[in-house]
Design an enzyme around this catalytic site. Structure first.
Site: not given
Ligand code: ADP
Ligand code: TRP
Length: 321
Positions: A110, A189, A192
C-alpha cells in the site's frame, strides 16, 4: 463454531470480493454462529472523505444483504459500533513484535502504491487481530491476500496467552483455493486499487463496456487455442456461468471457431443473469433504509455484548482489573 469476517467499505464491491470472501462467508452462515462486519475503522487508513466513507458503508451493507447475508441467523454490524475493539487493539499491541508487522506485505504494497505511511496503516493487522479475537472466532473466511493477517492474529493470540494465561481462542483462516485470487480485467488480481474491477452491482451499460473492452490476443477465431483455460474471459465465465456452459465455451475456444467477441458477450450475459435476483433484492433494500439501519443496530448490540465479555477477560488477565 464461531465464524467471523470483515470487509472494508473502501469502494464498490467487485467479483473478487464476492467470490473470494462474500459468497464463502454467506455459505458458512449455515455452519455456525456467524459475525460479519463492515470494517470502517480500517478504511480510515485509506479514505479521508467523511461523506464517501458514510456512503460506502451504506453500500456495503446493501450489497451484503442483497447477496444473501441473512440477519436472522448472522450478526451483521459496523466495526466502529463496537469501540471495545480499539481497547483490545492496545492490549494486543503491547505483545506484538515489531518484526511481525514489518514483514506484512499489505503495508509494503500500500505504501508502494502511494498511501500515506501512517502508524494506523502499519498497525492495521493488530486492529484486525482484535476484530477476530474479541469474538472468540474459530474460522475466518477471507481471500488469499488476507491470509498473512490471520497468521499474525494467531501469533499475537499465542503470545498473549503465553504471557497472561489462556485468554484467546486461536482462529483458523478459511480460503477457497478455487477462488483464492479472482483475476481483474487486466489479468492481475482484481482490486479496487488497480482500477480493474467488475462491480457486483453496476449499471448495465458500464459493465458491458468493461467486459467487451477486455484485451485479447490477435489470433483469428478459427485458430485452435490450446491455452483456452488461461483465457481471462473463460476464467471469469467459470465463476458466473453454469458449469456446463463454461465448459462448452472453453472447449469451443480450444477447438477454434469461437470469436473473442462472442465469448465476451456470453460472459456479460452470464454475469448479468448471475446477479439478477440479488439486483432485485438490492433495489428493495434501497427503498427500506429503516430496515437496513435496524439490522445494523441489532447486530451491533449483540456484537457489543460478546465483545465486552471477552475484553473483560483480557483486562483481568493482564492485570488492569
Ligand atoms: P481490494 O483488493 O479490492 O481492496 P479488499 O482488500 O477490501 O479488496 O478485500 C476484501 C475481501 O475480499 C478480502 O477477504 C479479500 O481477500 C477478498 N478479495 C479481494 N479481492 C479479491 C480477489 N481478486 N480474489 C479473491 N478474493 C479477493
Ligand atoms: N483487512 C480486511 C480487508 O481489507 C478486512 C478486515 C478487517 C477483516 N478486520 C477483519 C477480515 C477481521 C477478516 C477478519 O479485507
Amino acid at each position: 463454531m464461531r465464524i467471523l469476517s470483515g470487509i472494508q467499505p473502501s469502494g464498490a464491491l467487485h467479483l473478487g470480493n464476492y467470490f473470494g470472501m462474500m459468497r464463502p462467508a454467506i455459505e458458512l452462515q449455515e455452519r455456525g454462529d456467524a459475525f460479519y462486519f463492515i470494517a470502517d475503522y480500517h478504511s480510515l487508513t485509506s479514505l479521508s472523505d467523511p461523506d464517501v466513507l458514510r456512503r460506502n458503508t451504506r453500500d456495503v451493507a446493501l450489497d451484503f444483504l442483497a447477496c444473501g447475508l441473512d440477519p436472522a441467523r448472522t450478526v451483521f454490524f459496523k466495526q466502529s459500533a463496537v469501540p471495545e475493539v480499539t481497547e483490545l487493539t492496545w492490549l494486543l499491541s503491547t505483545v506484538t513484535p515489531m518484526g511481525l508487522l514489518e514483514r506484512c506485505h499489505s503495508y509494503k504494497d500500500k505504501t508502494a502504491r502511494g498511501l500515506a505511511a501512517t502508524h494506523g496503516l502499519f498497525s492495521y493487522p493488530v486492529l484486525m487481530a482484535a476484530d477476530i479475537l474479541i469474538y472468540d472466532s474459530n474460522l475466518v473466511p477471507v481471500g488469499r491476500d488476507q491470509k498473512q493477517h490471520v497468521e499474525v492474529t494467531r501469533d499475537v493470540a499465542v503470545k498473549f496467552n503465553l504471557a497472561y494465561g489462556e485468554t484467546f481462542v486461536i482462529p483458523e483462516p478459511e480460503i477457497r483455493e478455487e477462488v483464492a485470487t479472482v483475476p481483474g480485467l487486466d489479468g492481475q488480481k482484481m482490486s479496487k486499487s488497480y482500477g480493474n474491477t467488475i462491480e457486483i452491482f453496476a449499471e448495465e451499460k458500464a459493465v458491458r463496456k468493461k467486459i467487451m473492452g477486455i484485451v485479447m490476443d490477435s489470433r483469428t477465431p478459427q485458430e485452435p487455442k490450446p491455452d483456452a483455460d488461461r483465457n481471462l474471459a473463460v476464467q471469469l465465465l467459470k465463476l458466473v456461468a453454469p458449469a456446463d456452459t463454461a465448459r462448452d465455451y472453453e472447449e469451443r475456444l480450444r477447438a477454434g471457431g469461437l470469436g473473442y467477441g462472442d465469448l465476451k458477450k456470453k460472459l456479460f450475459e452470464a454475469y448479468w443473469e448471475h446477479f439478477a435476483a440479488a439486483r432485485a433484492r438490492r433495489a428493495e433494500l434501497v427503498a427500506a433504509p429503516d430496515y437496513v439501519d435496524g439490522v445494523l443496530r441489532d447486530g451491533a448490540a449483540k456484537a457489543r455484548d460478546l465483545a465486552s465479555t471477552v475484553l473483560r477477560r483480557a483486562r483481568r488477565a493482564c492485570g488492569l482489573d
